[in-house]
Design a protein around this motif. Structure first.
Motif, PDB file in Angstrom:
ATOM      1  N   PHE A   1     -33.439   1.773 -14.988  1.00  0.00           N
ATOM      2  CA  PHE A   1     -32.891   2.071 -16.746  1.00  0.00           C
ATOM      3  C   PHE A   1     -33.906   1.715 -17.708  1.00  0.00           C
ATOM      4  O   PHE A   1     -34.197   1.724 -18.680  1.00  0.00           O
ATOM      5  N   ILE A   2     -33.962   0.053 -17.563  1.00  0.00           N
ATOM      6  CA  ILE A   2     -34.732  -0.838 -18.336  1.00  0.00           C
ATOM      7  C   ILE A   2     -36.229  -0.114 -18.743  1.00  0.00           C
ATOM      8  O   ILE A   2     -36.729   0.013 -18.043  1.00  0.00           O
ATOM      9  N   ASN A   3     -36.689  -0.196 -20.096  1.00  0.00           N
ATOM     10  CA  ASN A   3     -37.850   0.028 -20.639  1.00  0.00           C
ATOM     11  C   ASN A   3     -37.797   1.792 -19.871  1.00  0.00           C
ATOM     12  O   ASN A   3     -39.454   2.316 -20.393  1.00  0.00           O
ATOM     13  N   LYS A   4     -36.882   2.362 -20.421  1.00  0.00           N
ATOM     14  CA  LYS A   4     -36.784   4.043 -19.578  1.00  0.00           C
ATOM     15  C   LYS A   4     -36.002   4.729 -20.408  1.00  0.00           C
ATOM     16  O   LYS A   4     -35.045   4.719 -21.365  1.00  0.00           O
ATOM     17  N   VAL A   5     -36.365   5.816 -21.071  1.00  0.00           N
ATOM     18  CA  VAL A   5     -35.243   7.265 -21.753  1.00  0.00           C
ATOM     19  C   VAL A   5     -34.151   7.432 -20.824  1.00  0.00           C
ATOM     20  O   VAL A   5     -34.275   7.816 -19.763  1.00  0.00           O
ATOM     21  N   VAL A   6     -33.133   7.225 -21.440  1.00  0.00           N
ATOM     22  CA  VAL A   6     -31.513   7.194 -21.188  1.00  0.00           C
ATOM     23  C   VAL A   6     -30.870   8.221 -21.913  1.00  0.00           C
ATOM     24  O   VAL A   6     -31.268   8.031 -23.561  1.00  0.00           O
ATOM     25  N   ALA A   7     -30.425   9.052 -21.600  1.00  0.00           N
ATOM     26  CA  ALA A   7     -29.849  10.085 -22.242  1.00  0.00           C
ATOM     27  C   ALA A   7     -27.940   9.869 -22.007  1.00  0.00           C
ATOM     28  O   ALA A   7     -27.819   9.300 -21.103  1.00  0.00           O
ATOM     29  N   VAL A   8     -27.106   8.757 -23.165  1.00  0.00           N
ATOM     30  CA  VAL A   8     -25.726   8.280 -23.068  1.00  0.00           C
ATOM     31  C   VAL A   8     -25.038   8.773 -23.363  1.00  0.00           C
ATOM     32  O   VAL A   8     -25.600   9.557 -24.924  1.00  0.00           O
ATOM     33  N   ILE A   9     -24.219   9.245 -23.162  1.00  0.00           N
ATOM     34  CA  ILE A   9     -22.891  10.737 -23.785  1.00  0.00           C
ATOM     35  C   ILE A   9     -21.729   9.171 -24.295  1.00  0.00           C
ATOM     36  O   ILE A   9     -21.184   8.381 -22.720  1.00  0.00           O
ATOM     37  N   GLY A  10     -20.718   9.214 -24.607  1.00  0.00           N
ATOM     38  CA  GLY A  10     -19.775   8.342 -25.373  1.00  0.00           C
ATOM     39  C   GLY A  10     -19.335   8.570 -26.584  1.00  0.00           C
ATOM     40  O   GLY A  10     -19.152   9.137 -27.068  1.00  0.00           O
ATOM     41  N   LYS A  11     -17.859   7.472 -26.266  1.00  0.00           N
ATOM     42  CA  LYS A  11     -17.272   7.662 -27.484  1.00  0.00           C
ATOM     43  C   LYS A  11     -17.336   6.641 -28.463  1.00  0.00           C
ATOM     44  O   LYS A  11     -18.038   5.792 -28.640  1.00  0.00           O
ATOM     45  N   VAL A  12     -17.857   7.415 -30.099  1.00  0.00           N
ATOM     46  CA  VAL A  12     -18.038   5.962 -30.649  1.00  0.00           C
ATOM     47  C   VAL A  12     -16.415   4.945 -30.980  1.00  0.00           C
ATOM     48  O   VAL A  12     -15.970   5.505 -31.614  1.00  0.00           O
TER      49      VAL A  12
END
Length: 144
Positions: free
Chosen positions: A62-73
């Protein structure tokens, strides 16, 4: 003879300096990677937090990579640079996925489920003395 030799050295050094300046200029003005269109590693906020906080072997994914994250605000606020920051909930009390947005979006509130895409810059470690958990940080985020 010696004068011709020093002309060649001067000419060669001049050419090398010009090439170095052109390369430096190109690198300095290289456009940022487009986050919106980049291929991303997809994960939910809880799993991302757990991977970075508890499993350092997977951190390099994950570090220095583009990550798509889904979560509750959990919370939305504005930082000192007037950038919108969205905190996504994790299963750790006080721990969050901290997403600094590239563009401020109106109407986002606590409890919303969001999909965000950004560059993961790491996990700030917890402070056991003060009993504070760490956070995972994503920058240059967009809603995906």
């Amino acid at each position: 003879m010696r004068r011709r030799f020093s002309k060649y050295i001067f000419l060669s050094l001049s050419i090398l300096i010009v090439i170095a300046v052109l390369i430096g200029y190109g690198v300095w003005n290289k456009p940022h990677e487009s986050i919106k269109n980049a291929v991303a590693v997809e994960i939910n906020a809880v799993a991302l937090y757990h991977s970075l906080a508890h499993d350092s072997a997977h951190a390099e994914i994950f570090i220095n990579k583009v990550v798509a994250v889904i979560g509750k605000v959990k919370q939305v606020y504005e930082n000192r640079q007037k950038q919108q920051v969205i905190l996504l909930q994790t299963n750790v009390e006080g721990g969050s996925v901290n997403c600094t947005m590239e563009e401020n979006k109106k109407g986002i509130k606590a409890g919303d489920i969001l999909a965000l895409k950004g560059i993961c810059i790491g996990y700030s470690g917890e402070d056991n003395d003060m009993q504070l958990p760490g956070d995972v940080f994503l920058v240059r985020c967009y809603r995906s």
